[in-house]
Motif scaffolding. Sequence first.
Motif, mmCIF file in Angstrom:
data_model
loop_
_atom_site.group_PDB
_atom_site.id
_atom_site.type_symbol
_atom_site.label_atom_id
_atom_site.label_comp_id
_atom_site.label_asym_id
_atom_site.label_seq_id
_atom_site.Cartn_x
_atom_site.Cartn_y
_atom_site.Cartn_z
ATOM 1 N N CYS A 1 0.820 -1.146 -0.094
ATOM 2 C CA CYS A 1 -0.025 -0.090 0.121
ATOM 3 C C CYS A 1 0.964 1.296 0.052
ATOM 4 O O CYS A 1 1.733 1.373 0.971
ATOM 5 N N HIS B 1 0.122 4.010 1.053
ATOM 6 C CA HIS B 1 -0.351 5.148 1.874
ATOM 7 C C HIS B 1 0.108 4.595 3.212
ATOM 8 O O HIS B 1 0.729 5.555 4.217
ATOM 9 N N CYS B 2 0.084 3.298 3.537
ATOM 10 C CA CYS B 2 0.732 3.044 4.969
ATOM 11 C C CYS B 2 1.578 1.834 5.013
ATOM 12 O O CYS B 2 2.036 1.434 5.982
ATOM 13 N N HIS C 1 -8.501 -2.917 0.368
ATOM 14 C CA HIS C 1 -7.694 -2.143 1.529
ATOM 15 C C HIS C 1 -7.906 -0.645 1.404
ATOM 16 O O HIS C 1 -8.133 0.223 2.303
ATOM 17 N N HIS D 1 -8.369 3.929 3.032
ATOM 18 C CA HIS D 1 -7.876 5.219 2.603
ATOM 19 C C HIS D 1 -8.887 5.676 1.715
ATOM 20 O O HIS D 1 -8.617 6.396 0.646
HETATM 21 ZN ZN LIG Z 1 -2.777 1.338 3.265
#
Ligand SMILES: [Zn+2]
Length: 86
Positions: A16, A18-19, A32, A37
């Motif tokens: 991912c 973002h994370c 996810h 997100h």
């Molecule tokens: Zn994520």
Amino acid sequence: MPDEYDLPSDADPVVCDHCGAPFAEAELLALHRGIDHADALDASERDAFEDAYESEEERLRLFRLKALGALVFLYFGLLITYSVFA
Ligand SMILES: [Zn+2]
């Protein structure tokens, strides 16, 4: 502190943006992103999430149908077995 993930050494995850969470399949990553997100998605990521969500719903519907069929088969199978042997 970021989450740590214990991956098998031969794993080739998609990660991912973002994370940093790793996933085995792109479809799981799309799910996810759409759930965790949702505010940060662009149009193509949102489309990927909606496609993945629909296909997941279809698989769940089929699973429920098969589970119901198995329960009905088991119930009547035991009922008939009981009526024959008891
Ligand atoms: Zn994520």
